[in-house]
Design a protein around this motif. Structure first.
Motif, PDB file in Angstrom:
ATOM      1  N   ALA A   1      11.180  42.343 -16.180  1.00  0.00           N
ATOM      2  CA  ALA A   1      10.637  42.338 -14.889  1.00  0.00           C
ATOM      3  C   ALA A   1      10.657  41.214 -14.061  1.00  0.00           C
ATOM      4  O   ALA A   1      10.768  41.331 -12.714  1.00  0.00           O
ATOM      5  CB  ALA A   1       9.204  42.858 -14.855  1.00  0.00           C
ATOM      6  N   ALA A   2      10.997  39.998 -14.603  1.00  0.00           N
ATOM      7  CA  ALA A   2      11.317  38.987 -13.841  1.00  0.00           C
ATOM      8  C   ALA A   2      12.587  38.815 -13.287  1.00  0.00           C
ATOM      9  O   ALA A   2      12.963  37.905 -12.630  1.00  0.00           O
ATOM     10  CB  ALA A   2      11.054  37.669 -14.748  1.00  0.00           C
TER      11      ALA A   2
ATOM     12  N   SER B   1      14.268  42.183 -12.643  1.00  0.00           N
ATOM     13  CA  SER B   1      14.745  43.308 -11.779  1.00  0.00           C
ATOM     14  C   SER B   1      13.558  43.521 -10.708  1.00  0.00           C
ATOM     15  O   SER B   1      12.159  43.221 -11.061  1.00  0.00           O
ATOM     16  CB  SER B   1      14.981  44.374 -12.703  1.00  0.00           C
ATOM     17  N   GLY B   2      13.782  44.173  -9.712  1.00  0.00           N
ATOM     18  CA  GLY B   2      12.560  44.386  -8.692  1.00  0.00           C
ATOM     19  C   GLY B   2      12.346  45.918  -8.695  1.00  0.00           C
ATOM     20  O   GLY B   2      11.597  46.084  -7.998  1.00  0.00           O
TER      21      GLY B   2
ATOM     22  N   GLY C   1       8.223  46.188 -13.757  1.00  0.00           N
ATOM     23  CA  GLY C   1       9.166  45.439 -12.616  1.00  0.00           C
ATOM     24  C   GLY C   1       8.646  45.710 -11.417  1.00  0.00           C
ATOM     25  O   GLY C   1       9.108  44.689 -10.535  1.00  0.00           O
TER      26      GLY C   1
ATOM     27  N   ILE D   1       5.425  42.076 -11.415  1.00  0.00           N
ATOM     28  CA  ILE D   1       6.029  40.751 -11.757  1.00  0.00           C
ATOM     29  C   ILE D   1       7.224  40.558 -10.876  1.00  0.00           C
ATOM     30  O   ILE D   1       8.172  41.344 -10.661  1.00  0.00           O
ATOM     31  CB  ILE D   1       6.222  40.548 -13.191  1.00  0.00           C
ATOM     32  N   PRO D   2       7.073  39.472  -9.898  1.00  0.00           N
ATOM     33  CA  PRO D   2       8.045  39.116  -9.079  1.00  0.00           C
ATOM     34  C   PRO D   2       9.633  38.953  -9.839  1.00  0.00           C
ATOM     35  O   PRO D   2       9.586  38.542 -10.991  1.00  0.00           O
ATOM     36  CB  PRO D   2       7.710  38.033  -8.310  1.00  0.00           C
ATOM     37  N   PRO D   3      10.580  39.109  -9.078  1.00  0.00           N
ATOM     38  CA  PRO D   3      10.942  39.638  -7.740  1.00  0.00           C
ATOM     39  C   PRO D   3      10.484  41.142  -7.800  1.00  0.00           C
ATOM     40  O   PRO D   3      10.575  41.737  -8.643  1.00  0.00           O
ATOM     41  CB  PRO D   3      12.109  39.406  -7.561  1.00  0.00           C
ATOM     42  N   SER D   4      10.065  41.457  -6.464  1.00  0.00           N
ATOM     43  CA  SER D   4       9.684  42.895  -6.546  1.00  0.00           C
ATOM     44  C   SER D   4      10.005  43.562  -5.036  1.00  0.00           C
ATOM     45  O   SER D   4       9.494  43.092  -3.901  1.00  0.00           O
ATOM     46  CB  SER D   4       8.323  42.887  -6.622  1.00  0.00           C
TER      47      SER D   4
END
Ligand code: NA
Ligand code: NA
Lengths: 434, 179, 313
Positions: free
Chosen positions: A113-114, A116-117, A155, A158-161
């Motif tokens: 998740a850190a 992929s948005g 995803g 957690i940034p980016p989003s």
């Protein structure tokens, strides 16, 4: 027409078309077209022009490119021994923990998740790597599939989003603060999921296979060695983004390139793997993207039917206290979430719900996180839930089993919503420090 | 009579092979598009980091790429039974004839839908050729070209579905019976 | 009964364009005595971007739309006129430019089966950056994001390094130092919270972009004369409102920006502006070539009108 009746008819149509076994993307198109022609009384010709525009706009979106590319990366990892090493390397570290490798979905999705948005890319990529491996090792299927359905949507939190960027622009709040606000709730959700797995496995140890390994320093060191490839990969992609060399939208291509380099360095490169992985990626991403496109058209139809506006009018007329309003809005979003994909839920409803929520005295940054949690819930609910579709595609199990497996994790996410509603500091702590 | 049915069978087999070939070709093109997209992003990163410039068409071209690859791969994805469906009625019907009928209904619905969508893409492609419209970027890409990929992909998909109808009618295994 | 017209707009309900749409909706409901209501779809909620809306209106997918026109430049070059760099230097000149070109807009839009209702301006673009960008050295080698082909060419001519990024990637690139400048309006930059990363906005008055609000011609022709009257009245009323309101919007945005610690450089030295203007000349010439004689004619009409206004002041 009465808005609840309209929604009832659409739900019946979805159940009819999908139940008969029409391919999901075809079914969602048919529901949208039928609703527009029968309920909104649009001529077929008008619907055709609308369909063409929306299909073209939603399929030719640059943001969508992360899906095929991350899936390609996952396919290569799956077909080389990077994934085997990942599980070998992790097992000495997690063997003291009830549930052992079952935590890889939660951990993997949190890490991914850190980078992929988007949800679809996270679920499909991590799922490609973990589902087969966990099944082969004899882990409980429902927990593996359910935790993936739940954690895949981290995803967004957690940034980016992508969803947070869109919310930030629409609500005119700082995107940096939104990003910071998502971190703690994201970790909270991950913590709830892992705790649940632990509790289930303490109650019933059969859910995870017994470990025969003894914990020794040698095994730990070997484990570390096995983790080098995947850590290198994460480091390259995250480093690319946080150093500013690549943008978050470009992370997927960086991931593919880094995986290629890694596979070549490890000496496991072969054209067969590359081609097989590419053909597999093309298939999976075609499945995911075709559903996303049809869901975009379904949400356009819902927009033309003025459903979100009408629902909010009803809510507005109730004159509720702040927490009652929040409760009703949560129900409203869960209801919309049956039909809609992530971003459209926010885009369609925000102009009408945001003034209500600000008037009731809620913080707009906090509300952004609340909405992202609502979107994540929507990904796990039938009949239209992306994580469910993706997991059905990955595991070949029936949608009913996937829904059942995801349900406890849906409830846990609801618990997270309740926690952040009563303790807004969980959300606002980090952004307030900025 | 017998020769007629043999000829028919031959044609059916040829048509199925033709559809399969097209689907595979579409998938190969989709793979090339995917590789092209990756290379374009990498090129953009290198240009930006080391030469302070840009290709100026990244989001445009990659956007076309995603649309084109999704539709070009549709036939192949269908043939390999990767397009998901919910199936809960199909698995409950035990008579083969019943399953064949439901299957024909599903494919026909998909066929009508995709032909309808293809019609409007066709209108758009024709109109954009006629008008000479281009994109607004430095590349000024004629708008009909990327949309034509969608149309081509839909055509491959339609042929694949027709071939599947032939397969169902001639008693070959149903997609829902695979795996 | 009441007619409900769906009206898409790519921009948020709180943007100047969103506010303008809502104003139009109120005026139209009043003028039509409640017979016509607008159903707004902000933030691209119908799945359409501005570049899709020309055909969406023409084909009757929606009755009317609020459309940002520069992306339609590949359909007809007239749609690039308002975004030509450094042609107008304030809202008044932008209005003059629009008035001069209005018959041409109407002619072209009629070809695409739609009627021009009114035009709505954007606050002019400037440069967001880490310092006041008011001279050559500051702009030289500045790594910046532009939003269209023209901007890219102008700033390349001015010695900067323009690059292209999608809107969502701007913030991550600003925060990591991948870029140091962004060409956009004060309003758009604030909505993207660029002020978290850069300290200055320099009001270059780069262009005078407008949105056109157009309506399907068949729907228009099917209206009773009274309702046509009502639509026209609401359009005239809204057009006056949005143009008069632009300087307020800009001042409010400046105040909001200052409140967030942003330094706003409201004017740039004349010599620097004229340097940028000469960097823009090739782009304007290119546009004239695309337009043919009509382009030259529009520009000289515009220059004459501006000169006349200056003389009368
Ligand atoms: Na993320
Ligand atoms: Na759902």
């Amino acid at each position: 027409m009465d808005v609840l009746l309209t929604m009832g008819i659409m739900l019946a149509l979805i159940i009819l078309f999908l139940g008969l076994g029409v391919w999901v993307f075809v079914g969602l198109f048919l529901v949208a077209i039928t609703s527009l022609t029968l309920i909104a009384d649009f001529p077929l010709d008008r619907v055709g022009y609308i369909a063409r525009s929306v299909i073209w706009r939603s399929s030719s979106a640059w943001e969508l490119s992360a899906i095929p590319l991350f899936i390609w990366m996952g396919e290569i990892i799956f077909r080389t021994d990077i994934s085997d090493r990942l599980f070998r390397g992790l097992s000495p570290f997690v063997q003291w923990m009830p549930g052992r490798l079952l935590h890889t979905n939660v951990l993997g999705c949190t890490l991914f998740a850190a980078v992929s948005g988007s949800t679809s890319a996270t679920t499909a990529t991590v799922g490609k790597i973990t589902t087969t491996a966990l099944a082969e090792r004899g882990y409980n299927n429902a927990l593996a599939v359910g935790s993936l359905a739940g954690a895949g949507s981290l995803g967004l939190l957690i940034p980016p989003s992508i969803v947070m960027i869109i919310y930030g622009v629409l609500a005119e709040v700082s995107i940096a603060k939104l990003f910071a606000a998502g971190i703690m709730p994201g970790l909270l959700v991950a913590f709830l999921y892992s705790s649940y797995i632990i509790v289930r496995c303490v109650i019933n140890p059969e859910l995870a296979p017994r470990s025969e390994e003894k914990l020794t320093l040698g095994r730990l060191l070997n484990g570390l060695k096995d983790l080098i490839p995947i850590v290198t990969l994460i480091f390259l992609v995250l480093g690319g983004i946080y150093s500013g060399i690549a943008t978050p939208s470009e992370a997927a291509a960086v991931g593919v390139a880094a995986t290629f380099v890694l596979v070549i360095c490890m000496g496991s490169f072969s054209w067969d793997i590359v081609i097989e992985a590419a053909m597999g990626a093309v298939k999976t991403s075609c499945m995911v993207c075709s559903i996303l496109i049809s869901a975009a058209f379904l949400s356009t139809a819902i927009g033309y039917l003025h459903i979100p506006v009408e629902l909010v009018k009803i809510i507005e007329s109730l004159g509720l206290s702040p927490y009652a309003l929040l409760g009703i809005l949560a129900l409203f979003y869960i209801l919309l979430g049956f039909f809609l994909d992530g971003i459209s839920i926010i885009v369609m409803s925000l102009p009408i719900t945001l003034p209500l929520i600000l008037q009731a005295g809620f913080d707009p940054i906090w509300y952004g996180v609340f909405l992202v949690l609502m979107v994540e819930l929507a990904q796990m609910t039938p009949p239209v839930g992306f994580n469910l579709f993706i997991l059905q595609g990955l595991t070949g199990q029936s949608i009913g089993r996937v829904v059942k497996a995801a349900f406890p994790f849906f409830l846990l996410m609801c618990v997270a919503v309740v926690i952040v509603s009563f303790f807004p500091q969980v959300v606002l702590f980090l952004p307030n420090m900025m | 009579m017998r020769t007629d049915s043999n000829v028919l069978q031959l044609f059916a087999a040829l048509f199925i092979r033709f559809a399969s070939f097209l689907a595979k070709a579409g998938a190969v093109l989709a793979v090339l598009l995917m590789a092209g997209m990756t290379l374009h992003v990498i090129l953009e990163i290198i240009l930006r980091a080391f030469f302070s410039t840009s290709t100026f068409v990244l989001d445009e071209f990659v956007g076309y790429g995603v649309a084109a690859m999704t539709f070009m791969a549709l036939g192949y994805t269908f043939e390999s039974n990767t397009l998901i469906r919910v199936n809960f009625i199909l698995t409950k019907v035990h008579s083969r004839l019943g399953r064949q009928i439901i299957e024909i209904f599903c494919v026909s619905a998909a066929l009508v839908l995709t032909s309808y969508i293809a019609l409007y893409f066709w209108k758009s492609v024709a109109r954009n050729i006629d008008r000479g419209s281009t994109s607004e970027t430095i590349a000024a890409v004629p708008l009909w070209i990327p949309e034509a990929f969608v149309l081509l992909g839909l055509a491959i998909f339609i042929i694949q579905m027709l071939a599947y109808i032939v397969r169902v009618v001639s008693g070959q295994p149903l997609l829902s019976e695979q795996d | 009964g009441t007619m409900i017209w769906d009206m898409p707009n790519e921009y948020p309900s709180t943007s100047v364009q969103g506010e303008g749409d809502k104003y139009f909706g109120v005026q139209l409901k009043k003028a039509s005595k409640g017979e016509i209501e607008i159903a707004h779809h902000f933030g691209g909620a119908l799945g359409l971007k501005s570049k899709d809306q020309l055909d969406a209106v023409g084909d009757g997918a929606v009755v009317l739309a609020n459309t940002f026109i520069p992306p339609l430049g590949g359909v007809d070059p007239i749609f690039l006129l308002s975004s030509l760099p450094f042609l107008s230097s304030n809202t008044e000149e932008a209005k003059t430019l629009y008035d001069v070109a209005k018959p041409e807009y109407q002619r072209v839009l009629a070809k695409y089966n739609q009627k021009l209702l009114y035009a709505s301006p954007w606050p002019s673009s400037g440069l967001w950056g880490k310092e006041a960008l008011t001279n050559n050295e500051a702009v030289n080698n500045l790594k910046m994001r532009t939003y269209d082909a023209n901007g890219t060419k102008v700033f390349r001519n001015a010695g900067s390094s323009p690059i292209q990024l999608s809107w969502a990637d701007i913030v991550p690139q600003l925060s990591t130092g991948g870029i140091d400048g962004v060409l956009t309006s004060i309003e758009a930059g604030l909505s993207g919270s660029f002020n978290d990363y850069v300290s200055h906005f320099t009001a270059l008055n780069y262009d005078s972009t407008i949105n056109l609000i157009t309506m399907n011609l068949d729907t228009w022709n099917g209206l009773s004369p009274e309702l046509q009257q009502a639509v026209t009245a609401a359009a005239i009323e809204t057009e006056a409102h949005v143009w008069n309101n632009t300087s307020n919007v800009v001042q409010e945005a400046y105040a909001a920006g200052r409140g967030k610690g942003l330094t706003i450089v409201e004017s740039v030295p004349a010599n620097f502006r004229s340097e940028l203007q000469s960097a823009a000349q090739p782009v304007i010439q290119e546009w004239v070539k695309k337009m043919g004689p009509k382009g030259e004619e529009l520009l000289s009409q515009y220059r004459a009108a501006v000169a006349k206004k200056v003389a009368s002041n």
